[in-house]
Enzyme design. Structure first.
Site, PDB file in Angstrom:
ATOM      1  N   GLY C 131      20.849  14.010  -3.445  1.00  0.00           N
ATOM      2  CA  GLY C 131      20.275  15.149  -3.472  1.00  0.00           C
ATOM      3  C   GLY C 131      21.157  16.378  -3.823  1.00  0.00           C
ATOM      4  O   GLY C 131      21.471  17.318  -2.916  1.00  0.00           O
ATOM      5  N   SER C 133      21.073  18.294  -7.204  1.00  0.00           N
ATOM      6  CA  SER C 133      20.397  19.366  -8.136  1.00  0.00           C
ATOM      7  C   SER C 133      19.106  19.948  -7.573  1.00  0.00           C
ATOM      8  O   SER C 133      18.595  19.280  -6.765  1.00  0.00           O
ATOM      9  CB  SER C 133      20.067  18.739  -9.546  1.00  0.00           C
ATOM     10  OG  SER C 133      21.014  18.189 -10.507  1.00  0.00           O
ATOM     11  N   SER C 165      17.168   9.950  -9.077  1.00  0.00           N
ATOM     12  CA  SER C 165      16.902   8.860  -9.567  1.00  0.00           C
ATOM     13  C   SER C 165      16.446   7.726  -8.392  1.00  0.00           C
ATOM     14  O   SER C 165      17.213   7.773  -7.273  1.00  0.00           O
ATOM     15  CB  SER C 165      17.820   8.443 -10.251  1.00  0.00           C
ATOM     16  OG  SER C 165      18.904   8.058 -10.002  1.00  0.00           O
ATOM     17  N   GLU C 250      30.417   9.308  -9.773  1.00  0.00           N
ATOM     18  CA  GLU C 250      29.192   9.203 -10.530  1.00  0.00           C
ATOM     19  C   GLU C 250      29.435   9.162 -11.866  1.00  0.00           C
ATOM     20  O   GLU C 250      28.980   8.429 -12.954  1.00  0.00           O
ATOM     21  CB  GLU C 250      28.221  10.390 -10.175  1.00  0.00           C
ATOM     22  CG  GLU C 250      26.836  10.159 -11.074  1.00  0.00           C
ATOM     23  CD  GLU C 250      25.674  11.235 -10.239  1.00  0.00           C
ATOM     24  OE1 GLU C 250      26.329  12.205  -9.642  1.00  0.00           O
ATOM     25  OE2 GLU C 250      24.899  10.892 -10.148  1.00  0.00           O
ATOM     26  N   GLU C 396      28.547  20.125 -21.433  1.00  0.00           N
ATOM     27  CA  GLU C 396      29.218  21.334 -21.552  1.00  0.00           C
ATOM     28  C   GLU C 396      30.121  21.300 -20.494  1.00  0.00           C
ATOM     29  O   GLU C 396      31.215  22.102 -20.345  1.00  0.00           O
ATOM     30  CB  GLU C 396      28.040  22.537 -21.473  1.00  0.00           C
ATOM     31  CG  GLU C 396      27.529  22.863 -22.922  1.00  0.00           C
ATOM     32  CD  GLU C 396      26.502  21.702 -23.349  1.00  0.00           C
ATOM     33  OE1 GLU C 396      25.702  21.241 -22.443  1.00  0.00           O
ATOM     34  OE2 GLU C 396      26.097  21.604 -24.379  1.00  0.00           O
TER      35      GLU C 396
END
Lengths: 384, 412, 412, 384
Positions: C131, C133, C165, C250, C396
């Protein structure tokens, strides 16, 4: 047999020593002096390198060498790239020393390797002709039987360091059959023989001299054949193979130095009241440069290890390294000029030395397009 | 869209062709043509005389009021003239950077300044040079440090400029300098014209990575050089805005460029450069260059890359048609020129790189080597392209301009 | 570099092979293998049981102290195991994002937390979800707005998370939230673990542009959800730094990844995705796909592009070897993972685009169409790659990290 | 004959009218409704467009048309791309209406064009087969003589809007000779005939439906042959040619809208306390998107003008526009998703509609690779 990347302690020491030596002995003032020089070879530097054992690094001790391995050699060459070192080390050791070590007779090894190792002679390879490609069909230079030996006639092009050389390893056609790869022979020729005429080529990368060399009935003894009579082609392929690994190592040195110079400039140059490294578009280009060089180093180290271990993946690894390092060094040095702005486009700034050396190395023994085609064909063959 | 007087237009077309047959150098447009060295005395002299002939024949100076020597013609005639000039690859008129001065004066000059300076430029009489960049003011042009201090009717100039093309042939120049050390950024600069024979002015070459003996770019030095106040263009302290007009013109977006049907061209200089990298010559090169038994043209990746260049060339040409129309109608901001400049120069790099890939080992051979492909022009061109994406606004600056001034994204 | 006990290593190699023969699904690694639907119950169940078997056999959990269930083996044995697992394309162990929790706890957890949470993860018992974003905190993760307010030994959580996800199978999760509304940026966040059966927690699917019915990503909602204080990882207000460890793991740069010989992999999920886009399958596709009388493989531009992908794959593999060594020796910062993530995902886009070019009109056909090439996986994969360059740090953000944290360029 | 780019006053009006109409009639709610619909055709919208004269825009007035020109038609189609308009306008007007206008007999024109113009019928082209390429060698579908007419058998693939269609223009092989381009015939077939089975293809771009259509002994009269018997191939080439110009116009609409949405988002979305359009890397991507679309528009307008004027440059111009617009729309919509971040990857955001429509248009009638090869061959031929 596990392939190990990164450096062990001994290799780290070799690298540090090489970097320190080159920083002292081949500063850019020296490099530029050599660029302006027609021959581009410093006998003093040559002797000093020999004292450090560089020319004979991978030769066995019995031939005056240091018995180190191919991976160690690439560490040296990477540092030479980083210093855009001029002179005939590559021509002598990589293009001639290694094939004599790999294919020469015991007599030939005993004759030539110690002289190379102790800095007594400079050698080079005269293989390419008008096409500029190492392709058997393009090899027309003739060696005709004459008495006990042969007489050489024809013109070799893109011969590196010829004017500095004492010996040239010359690829000549000794017979013509259906198969163009058959009938090529390699001769070790005294470069000071009568009938050899050298013409400087006006080259872009002045740190690596090139010549057109014309041979008019130049005699050579049959005892100076390296490898088998008519059997020179596989040796040339082996030269191309090892040279490609070495050129990749040089390109890693060239590219990393160009990147480091550029990153330093980004941290230093002020425009609009801030250092230009604050600008995200420049940062992102620097990030891409970094990634290109990290992957270049990874592939190059893998390739060098594979060559050293004589791994079955070696041909693929070398082509991959050559292709990727070539593409990367072109990208990184181009970006290096761009991010330096006007000053990077001047002759006085060093960036163009890296730009040009990178391009020499990319082109020599096949650029990225060539090696990608080799890789594609090999991948296809592996499938079947 | 067809002219109401097609016969008259056809006659004009014939006239232009006859003019070009008579006045272009022998073998012009063929591979046999030997270009004059860029920046050589012969090249400058030829450029001047050809510019004058074009002007006298009425083939240039469109879009400029007749009061300043401009030539007025119906648009259809201008189109015919442009088409014929372009068909022959006729060099873009104006010696040095004169066209930038014309554009700048048209917008900012006083009546006197326009009458004094524009006509001789149109007649090709004066070689103009630029003094914008400084060692510490490249992309950040507003940071120029050359100073001008008022002394009666004159200004005393001190400082240094760099990257001046045609530096050694300059007869007149323009420059940007700081006239107020206390005013805020963009409000502290003024724009001047100066005569290169003024005492206190000196110059020296700046050797570039291409390495040629005759430096194309140079440095200018101002050491207590005096310039009369009447040579200031625009208001005092507003030179930044004047320079913007000049830069837009330089990148190919000015009125003179539009009227000449030229956009994004970099003014390679009259008769100083063979047209290199045209698509036809690329195909010819690819077809004649063999590696490992096949020509480069046999390789579909080269065919695709060459086709892409051809497409982009047409895209730039078609965009130029749209832009020219927009400029003439006043609906263009001028910032579009940054796009043309960006595209043209970035393509140049790709083209230069591709050419070197095609010629392989020969990509090492420079001008001066008899074995070099095309006399070394291709490799020289590849190196030169490295400068084109830096000068007159780097690619990064061009993208900033597009994003901020056209798309309206916020400044940093 | 050769083992001193080659026989023992060979025996181990045989043992691993036998294990895989017995425990990998039938037809695994062949085109005939039908992958289970990602996120389906069957896939989760198989993943859990396989993870446990791998662990019980001693083939995972390297680099983790034995006190927390880690397995210790000589490096040479680990190398053999990795090699054999990779040779069979064995899925990366850990269900859900458990491996990130392990990495995070190893660095920031209390002794109790490590002992409580790590062993069940290694045994594949718990499906973990993330959890991070939020709708208004994507690239700017430090801007999360979910709040936690202390109430005795508990925290009361309110807010929303997105792009989770495995959202619907999550049994436990971790999240970042704001525990101090007044503290400065990066000092106002805390990191928690939570049980998905806690009241006040709910979830719903987030349909993505790939359009499939079973959404791979979902949104999480916290409505006065209570989490015990003992579930906070690291200090209060220092959650940002804890989350950095999680993010590095990650992106493939964590200790667990390194110990497993996996870098830059995106954890496609156990048994949930056929390996698509491997170079062999690209060549096979190019060789069997004909347009206008020639195969795509006959076209040198496709050959070159496929070779480039092969080169990059080896470059990433070789880089992974170097990085793994650096991580184990402590000389890596972890930020290198951003490079692997960037390269892997950007290559994925190019690969996806190329595949669609190769299959031509068939690039329109999705899963569910019997005529679709490879059952539609190729086109689905092309669409999915559009998400990979966004999630877990956009390309980016990855470039920012490389430039700022590795090259030391100034932050904006 | 001078090619004029940009719009004249009448064209500007047409464009404004089209944009306003589509904004009202085909909002994204409508588009998504049609995406979910199996047929994807709204008879109401079809009628309204007919009332505006769109279907018959370029037909002569005698056939119920508005006698406008091809350039005008591309202006409409650009707006349809901008609105990702679903429905069979492209299938009906471009793929069938134009070839009937260009190659049909007077009777055929009188029969079909007014019905198309007044919105009475929907048509489509059934040309492609298993390969998905328009290449004569790949065309195997048979038409066998049967009585006065022919019977059609075989399967057509990638047929757009088949379930909405009243008529299909079917390409069939009527004789087999050495030259595969000989012996192809185009038939105007009633789509409701017995023996025609349609199977929805599960497509990525749901705004353009595609079907596999199986024909089992479907009768068709010889009077429904469009053009010459056995002479259908040049007509198919002409369809591809004009469709490519139209698809390019759509792509300009698609790409410009995707760019505008993205630029607006960059000005609106806050991260790190500022709008993300402040970040230079995103700015520069937006600048590249802008340039790509400006050049796309330029090439597309040039191509449309060349087609309209029947200029000798038209084939080259169309291939260039198709290739460049396709590459650009892929770049711009990809960047559009990326710059929107997570939200751009959702089904609910509209960016993916543009992403997918762009890809349909790029692929249809040959992608950039195909057209670059065409261009290269043409450039080569021009040299000789």
């Amino acid at each position: 047999m596990a392939i190990e990347l990164g450096l062990n302690e001994e290799q780290s020491m070799l690298k540090t020593m090489a970097r320190d030596f080159l920083a002292t002995e081949t500063p850019k003032t020296f490099v530029r002096e050599m660029m302006d020089d027609e021959v581009g070879h410093s006998p003093e530097l040559w002797k000093k390198m020999a004292e450090l054992g560089w020319q004979g690094l991978v030769f066995p001790e019995e031939y005056g060498g240091a018995s180190m391995n191919f991976r160690d050699l690439t560490i040296l060459c990477e540092e030479m790239g980083r210093a855009v070192m001029p002179g005939p080390f590559y021509s002598t050791v990589i293009l001639v020393g290694l094939p004599i070590l790999d294919f020469g007779s015991d007599e030939q090894k005993a004759e030539f390797l110690p002289k190379i190792a102790n800095g007594e002679i400079v050698c080079t390879l005269a293989a390419l002709e008008e096409s500029g490609d190492l392709w058997a069909d393009d090899l027309h230079f003739r060696a005709l039987p004459r008495g006990d030996g042969y007489a050489l006639s024809g013109t070799k092009m893109f011969v590196t360091d010829a004017k500095a050389a004492d010996y040239m390893l010359v690829a000549a056609r000794t017979r013509r059959t259906q198969n163009p790869e058959d009938g090529i022979t390699l001769f070790m020729v005294n470069a000071k023989e009568w009938g050899i005429y050298m013409d400087n080529m006006t080259v872009m990368d002045l740190t690596r001299k090139q010549y057109a060399v014309r041979f008019t009935d130049v005699p050579v003894s049959a005892s100076n054949i390296i490898g088998e009579l008519h059997g020179g082609w596989p040796i040339l392929q082996q030269i191309a193979f090892k040279a490609s690994a070495v050129l990749s190592a040089e390109m890693v040195g060239v590219g990393e130095m160009a990147m480091e110079m550029t990153v330093a400039y980004l941290k230093d140059r002020m425009q609009f009241g801030v250092v230009i490294g604050t600008f995200q578009a420049l940062k992102h280009k620097a990030a891409d440069m970094y990634a290109a060089m990290e992957y270049s180093r990874s592939l190059m180290e893998w390739a060098a290890e594979c060559v050293k271990e004589n791994d079955r993946d070696a041909p693929m690894a070398v082509s991959m390294a050559k292709s990727y390092c070539g593409d990367s060094v072109k990208f990184v040095t181009d970006a290096g000029v761009q991010l330096h702005g006007g000053i990077g486009f001047t002759w006085d700034h060093d960036m163009h030395l890296y730009f040009k050396r990178g391009r020499y190395n990319d082109t020599a023994f096949g650029d990225g397009n060539y090696h990608k085609e080799v890789i594609a064909r090999q991948l296809e063959a592996n499938l079947m | 869209m067809v002219s109401s007087e097609p016969e008259k237009l056809e006659a004009l077309r014939e006239e232009v062709r006859a003019f070009l047959r008579e006045n272009l150098p022998q073998k012009w447009g063929t591979p046999a043509y030997e270009p004059l060295e860029a920046g050589s005395e012969e090249q400058i002299a030829l450029s001047k005389s050809f510019t004058k002939k074009l002007y006298d024949a009425g083939y240039t100076a469109f879009g400029i009021p007749a009061a300043y020597g401009g030539i007025e013609r119906p648009p259809q005639e201008i189109a015919v003239i442009r088409e014929e000039l372009r068909r022959q690859g006729t060099p873009f008129p104006f010696v040095g950077l004169g066209r930038l001065v014309v554009d700048t004066l048209l917008q900012w000059g006083t009546e006197e300044q326009k009458k004094r300076f524009i006509p001789p430029i149109l007649r090709g009489e004066v070689y103009w040079i630029e003094g914008f960049s400084e060692p510490n003011a490249g992309s950040d042009l507003a940071g120029v440090q050359t100073t001008a201090v008022r002394d009666g009717d004159e200004w005393i100039i001190n400082g240094q400029k760099c990257w001046t093309s045609g530096w050694d042939y300059g007869e007149w120049g323009f420059f940007l300098c700081r006239t107020d050390v206390n005013a805020p950024r963009h409000r502290n600069l003024s724009f001047f014209l100066f005569d290169c024979s003024t005492p206190g002015f000196s110059r020296r070459p700046l050797r570039q990575m291409t390495g040629e003996a005759h430096a194309q770019y140079g440095e200018l030095f101002f050491d207590d050089m005096r310039v009369p106040h009447e040579n200031m263009i625009g208001e005092e302290g507003r030179g930044w805005y004047v320079a913007m007009t000049t830069l837009i013109a330089e990148r190919g977006g000015g009125q003179v460029s539009a009227a000449s049907g030229e956009t994004g061209g970099m003014g390679l200089g009259l008769f100083g450069a063979r047209t290199i990298g045209g698509v036809d010559s690329l195909i010819e090169l690819a077809k004649k260059t063999k590696h490992y038994g096949q020509t480069a043209w046999d390789d579909s990746s080269f065919r695709g890359r060459i086709a892409q260049i051809a497409i982009e060339n047409e895209a730039m040409r078609a965009y130029g048609m749209r832009l020219g129309k927009m400029i003439m109608s006043g609906s263009a901001s001028g910032n579009e020129a940054s796009m043309a400049k960006l595209t043209w120069t970035e393509q140049g790099k790709r083209r230069g790189d591709m050419v070197c890939e095609i010629i392989g080992a020969y990509s090492q051979l420079m001008r001066g080597d008899s074995r070099a492909v095309d006399g070394g022009d291709l490799v020289y061109g590849m190196l030169m392209t490295r400068g084109t994406t830096i000068f007159m606004g780097t690619s990064e600056i061009c993208r900033n301009i597009l994003a901020e001034r056209i798309l309206g994204l916020p400044r940093q």
